[in-house]
Design a protein around this motif. Structure first.
Motif, PDB file in Angstrom:
ATOM      1  N   GLY A   1      31.447  56.472  22.513  1.00 42.34           N
ATOM      2  CA  GLY A   1      30.770  55.943  23.696  1.00 42.34           C
ATOM      3  C   GLY A   1      31.451  56.450  24.943  1.00 42.34           C
ATOM      4  O   GLY A   1      32.596  56.115  25.208  1.00 42.34           O
ATOM      5  N   GLY A   2      30.753  57.271  25.708  1.00 42.54           N
ATOM      6  CA  GLY A   2      31.387  57.958  26.815  1.00 42.54           C
ATOM      7  C   GLY A   2      31.368  57.231  28.135  1.00 42.54           C
ATOM      8  O   GLY A   2      31.568  57.840  29.180  1.00 42.54           O
ATOM      9  N   CYS A   3      31.143  55.937  28.132  1.00 41.60           N
ATOM     10  CA  CYS A   3      31.085  55.149  29.360  1.00 41.60           C
ATOM     11  C   CYS A   3      32.052  53.975  29.232  1.00 41.60           C
ATOM     12  O   CYS A   3      32.177  53.396  28.147  1.00 41.60           O
ATOM     13  CB  CYS A   3      29.662  54.634  29.578  1.00 41.60           C
ATOM     14  SG  CYS A   3      29.475  53.509  30.978  1.00 41.60           S
ATOM     15  N   PRO A   4      32.734  53.586  30.328  1.00 47.28           N
ATOM     16  CA  PRO A   4      33.599  52.405  30.246  1.00 47.28           C
ATOM     17  C   PRO A   4      32.868  51.149  29.770  1.00 47.28           C
ATOM     18  O   PRO A   4      33.485  50.259  29.197  1.00 47.28           O
ATOM     19  CB  PRO A   4      34.093  52.237  31.691  1.00 47.28           C
ATOM     20  CG  PRO A   4      34.073  53.623  32.240  1.00 47.28           C
ATOM     21  CD  PRO A   4      32.851  54.267  31.632  1.00 47.28           C
ATOM     22  N   CYS A   5      31.549  51.099  29.958  1.00 51.13           N
ATOM     23  CA  CYS A   5      30.797  49.936  29.471  1.00 51.13           C
ATOM     24  C   CYS A   5      30.691  49.928  27.955  1.00 51.13           C
ATOM     25  O   CYS A   5      30.220  48.955  27.362  1.00 51.13           O
ATOM     26  CB  CYS A   5      29.408  49.898  30.098  1.00 51.13           C
ATOM     27  SG  CYS A   5      28.258  51.134  29.447  1.00 51.13           S
ATOM     28  N   GLU A   6      31.140  51.017  27.303  1.00 45.91           N
ATOM     29  CA  GLU A   6      31.175  51.086  25.846  1.00 45.91           C
ATOM     30  C   GLU A   6      32.600  51.197  25.302  1.00 45.91           C
ATOM     31  O   GLU A   6      32.859  50.771  24.170  1.00 45.91           O
ATOM     32  CB  GLU A   6      30.363  52.288  25.361  1.00 45.91           C
ATOM     33  CG  GLU A   6      28.907  52.286  25.775  1.00 45.91           C
ATOM     34  CD  GLU A   6      28.256  53.630  25.522  1.00 45.91           C
ATOM     35  OE1 GLU A   6      28.089  54.000  24.346  1.00 45.91           O
ATOM     36  OE2 GLU A   6      27.927  54.329  26.499  1.00 45.91           O
TER      37      GLU A   6
ATOM     38  N   HIS B   1      29.772  50.299  37.490  1.00 51.42           N
ATOM     39  CA  HIS B   1      29.397  50.457  36.080  1.00 51.42           C
ATOM     40  C   HIS B   1      30.417  51.299  35.323  1.00 51.42           C
ATOM     41  O   HIS B   1      30.531  51.185  34.094  1.00 51.42           O
ATOM     42  CB  HIS B   1      28.012  51.090  35.967  1.00 51.42           C
ATOM     43  CG  HIS B   1      27.498  51.178  34.572  1.00 51.42           C
ATOM     44  ND1 HIS B   1      27.033  50.082  33.871  1.00 51.42           N
ATOM     45  CD2 HIS B   1      27.404  52.232  33.717  1.00 51.42           C
ATOM     46  CE1 HIS B   1      26.674  50.458  32.656  1.00 51.42           C
ATOM     47  NE2 HIS B   1      26.888  51.749  32.532  1.00 51.42           N
ATOM     48  N   GLN B   2      31.152  52.120  36.043  1.00 53.20           N
ATOM     49  CA  GLN B   2      32.157  52.981  35.423  1.00 53.20           C
ATOM     50  C   GLN B   2      33.524  52.308  35.337  1.00 53.20           C
ATOM     51  O   GLN B   2      34.533  52.976  35.137  1.00 53.20           O
ATOM     52  CB  GLN B   2      32.275  54.282  36.217  1.00 53.20           C
ATOM     53  CG  GLN B   2      30.989  55.090  36.257  1.00 53.20           C
ATOM     54  CD  GLN B   2      30.546  55.555  34.884  1.00 53.20           C
ATOM     55  OE1 GLN B   2      31.371  55.955  34.069  1.00 53.20           O
ATOM     56  NE2 GLN B   2      29.260  55.491  34.615  1.00 53.20           N
ATOM     57  N   ARG B   3      33.571  50.997  35.450  1.00 55.51           N
ATOM     58  CA  ARG B   3      34.832  50.274  35.398  1.00 55.51           C
ATOM     59  C   ARG B   3      34.872  49.399  34.145  1.00 55.51           C
ATOM     60  O   ARG B   3      33.836  49.029  33.584  1.00 55.51           O
ATOM     61  CB  ARG B   3      35.026  49.465  36.676  1.00 55.51           C
ATOM     62  CG  ARG B   3      34.911  50.351  37.919  1.00 55.51           C
ATOM     63  CD  ARG B   3      35.112  49.621  39.211  1.00 55.51           C
ATOM     64  NE  ARG B   3      36.514  49.276  39.423  1.00 55.51           N
ATOM     65  CZ  ARG B   3      36.990  48.809  40.577  1.00 55.51           C
ATOM     66  NH1 ARG B   3      36.189  48.653  41.618  1.00 55.51           N
ATOM     67  NH2 ARG B   3      38.264  48.514  40.698  1.00 55.51           N
ATOM     68  N   SER B   4      36.076  49.063  33.700  1.00 56.25           N
ATOM     69  CA  SER B   4      36.270  48.525  32.352  1.00 56.25           C
ATOM     70  C   SER B   4      35.576  47.189  32.114  1.00 56.25           C
ATOM     71  O   SER B   4      35.110  46.925  31.000  1.00 56.25           O
ATOM     72  CB  SER B   4      37.769  48.383  32.065  1.00 56.25           C
ATOM     73  OG  SER B   4      38.384  47.495  32.977  1.00 56.25           O
ATOM     74  N   LEU B   5      35.496  46.326  33.127  1.00 49.53           N
ATOM     75  CA  LEU B   5      34.905  45.007  32.906  1.00 49.53           C
ATOM     76  C   LEU B   5      33.399  45.074  32.669  1.00 49.53           C
ATOM     77  O   LEU B   5      32.782  44.061  32.325  1.00 49.53           O
ATOM     78  CB  LEU B   5      35.215  44.078  34.081  1.00 49.53           C
ATOM     79  CG  LEU B   5      36.677  43.612  34.185  1.00 49.53           C
ATOM     80  CD1 LEU B   5      36.869  42.704  35.388  1.00 49.53           C
ATOM     81  CD2 LEU B   5      37.126  42.902  32.908  1.00 49.53           C
ATOM     82  N   ALA B   6      32.810  46.267  32.841  1.00 45.12           N
ATOM     83  CA  ALA B   6      31.403  46.431  32.480  1.00 45.12           C
ATOM     84  C   ALA B   6      31.184  46.069  31.016  1.00 45.12           C
ATOM     85  O   ALA B   6      30.165  45.460  30.654  1.00 45.12           O
ATOM     86  CB  ALA B   6      30.962  47.871  32.740  1.00 45.12           C
ATOM     87  N   LEU B   7      32.139  46.429  30.161  1.00 46.57           N
ATOM     88  CA  LEU B   7      32.017  46.131  28.731  1.00 46.57           C
ATOM     89  C   LEU B   7      32.059  44.629  28.481  1.00 46.57           C
ATOM     90  O   LEU B   7      31.242  44.089  27.720  1.00 46.57           O
ATOM     91  CB  LEU B   7      33.125  46.844  27.957  1.00 46.57           C
ATOM     92  CG  LEU B   7      33.185  46.624  26.446  1.00 46.57           C
ATOM     93  CD1 LEU B   7      31.861  46.941  25.786  1.00 46.57           C
ATOM     94  CD2 LEU B   7      34.298  47.473  25.836  1.00 46.57           C
TER      95      LEU B   7
END
Length: 461
Positions: free
Chosen positions: A315-320, A247-253
């Motif tokens: 947005g403090g998460c790579p999913c954002e 979830h902390q990786r870029s493709l989550a977005l």
């Protein structure tokens, strides 16, 4: 002889220069960070909280040359080269933190929003900016062109009927072997076509299975809407295919925005859905999803970001923010992205205890200005709950209910009391396993399902 002496002195000078330079390069007035922080505490009579692992092995170059008469400026000079910062917790009290790329100083965010606003003064100039951002955002999201779709039909569970609504779980194949799971809340009775509201969520414990989320979805269904909740990447049933750390990786977005697009495709293929009443409502990170998806998806006709929208928080998460969406157009932010909804109705819900605390001062006036280009300033609203914090509590839900009833022309009889309050007591909160599509232990996961982030990278290069 004289020439020999000159050469000797020149060489001696060069040696001394290189020796001095080497010593300077080697030391650079280095001091361990802990010692520097101790000196700051003593010199300025302040307290700095930190854990040993935050300072272990860290060294400050030119350490005491970074001191200034002002403690805040000194801390900035010392910590910035280490990608660290402090949060001020009160008079003379600080807490050491890693550099937060996603969180700017408030005044910096407001200045940047003013800079963005200065680029357009009417509808024509705004639309030039907006229309340049849309393809750039899609490209940054790795969604231009859209990737290949999976071939399987939607997987649907048996419907469960409750008081005035039903719940049905679903799984959609976003990409070959990659699924998104969620639940569809439908009204049991309705006349004509029915509106739909996508409901992405944030990082609250329990995610879409938690009590306040299920209450909101059930209430929307009882009001005559279809509410669709779905998993974040590497949360919920997505954990059958990916690890939680993914979830902390870029493709989550990419996964999450693609989920919204594929779910839109699925829901709008239903002839009972009203294509003119298509909303999205999410809280926290789900609010950022709502703003971004609305910006690039003209099929969405109404947007409600809750406790998310801010000009100084990205947005403090790579999913954002794990992909360069905020670098497009020589720089943008979540408020400008949200403004791309204009003139479609939008409600911004903010509170007094997180990064939306100043929404009324800068962000909302900016949105009103953009909506004003369409003579539609009345189509954007802000409910600011000064005494509340970062959650999706009753007062936030009430604001959502009111806005959707108003703009989707719904009937609140039997749900909204004469006092203006809503009775949520009839909503059944199910166990999370009841909301799974692939069984309590993942036993129904399709055979073609991929497992592992590395396989997702192949599909989304």
């Amino acid at each position: 002889m004289k020439n020999n002496v000159s050469v000797f002195l020149f060489l001696l000078g060069m040696c001394f220069h290189h020796l001095t330079y080497a010593q300077t390069v080697e030391s650079k007035f280095q001091q361990p960070l802990k010692e520097v922080l101790d000196e700051i505490e003593e010199r300025f009579q302040v307290t700095i909280k930190y854990n040993d692992n935050q300072v272990e092995g860290k060294v400050v170059t030119y350490a005491f040359w970074r001191f200034r008469p002002d403690v805040d400026l000194t801390l900035q000079q010392v910590l910035a080269p280490l990608d660290m910062k402090v949060n001020k917790e009160g008079p003379g009290r600080y807490k050491l933190k890693e550099f937060e790329y996603h969180r700017w100083k408030e005044e910096d965010g407001w200045a940047f929003l003013q800079h963005l606003s200065s680029q357009y003064n009417d509808r024509s100039s705004w639309e030039l900016r907006r229309d340049s951002l849309i393809p750039a955002l899609r490209k940054a999201l790795k969604l231009d062109p859209l990737p290949a779709i999976g071939n399987t039909k939607p997987i649907l569970s048996k419907k469960r009927q409750f008081n005035g609504y039903s719940v049905e779980n679903f799984a959609l194949e976003l990409l070959p072997g990659v699924y998104v799971n969620g639940s569809i809340y439908r009204p049991l009775k309705y006349n004509g076509k029915v509106p739909v509201v996508l409901s992405p969520d944030g990082h609250w414990g329990g995610h879409r299975f938690r009590k306040d989320a299920q209450i909101r979805f059930g209430m929307l269904a009882k009001m005559g809407m279809v509410a669709v909740s779905y998993d974040l990447f590497a949360w919920g049933e997505s954990l059958l295919q990916f690890k939680s750390e993914d979830h902390q990786r870029s493709l989550a977005l990419t996964y999450q925005i693609l989920s919204g697009i594929r779910i839109l495709d699925f829901m709008l293929s239903d002839p009972s859905i009203d294509r003119h009443r298509v909303g999205i409502c999410g809280g926290s990170g789900g609010g950022n999803q709502a703003g971004l998806l609305t910006a690039i998806e003209p099929r969405i006709t109404l947007s409600i970001p809750v406790v998310s929208l801010s000009s100084y928080h990205f947005g403090g998460c790579p999913c954002e923010s794990g992909l360069p969406i905020h670098a497009v157009g020589k720089g943008t932010n979540n408020v400008e992205i949200a403004a791309m909804a204009a003139p479609r109705p939008m409600l911004v819900v903010s509170d007094g205890k997180d990064w939306t605390a100043h929404a009324q001062e800068h962000d909302f006036p900016y949105l009103k200005r953009v909506y004003g280009f369409y003579n539609a300033a009345d189509q954007v609203a802000n409910v600011h709950l000064t005494a509340e914090g970062h959650d999706f509590g009753y007062n936030k839900r009430k604001a959502v209910y009111d806005f959707l009833i108003q703009h989707f022309n719904l009937e609140a009889k039997g749900i909204k009391q004469k006092s203006g309050e809503y009775d949520e007591s009839s909503i059944v909160v199910e166990e999370k396993e009841a909301l799974y599509s692939f069984g309590a232990n993942g036993e129904l996961l399709p055979k073609n399902a991929i497992k592992g982030y590395d396989k997702l990278e192949i599909l989304l290069p």
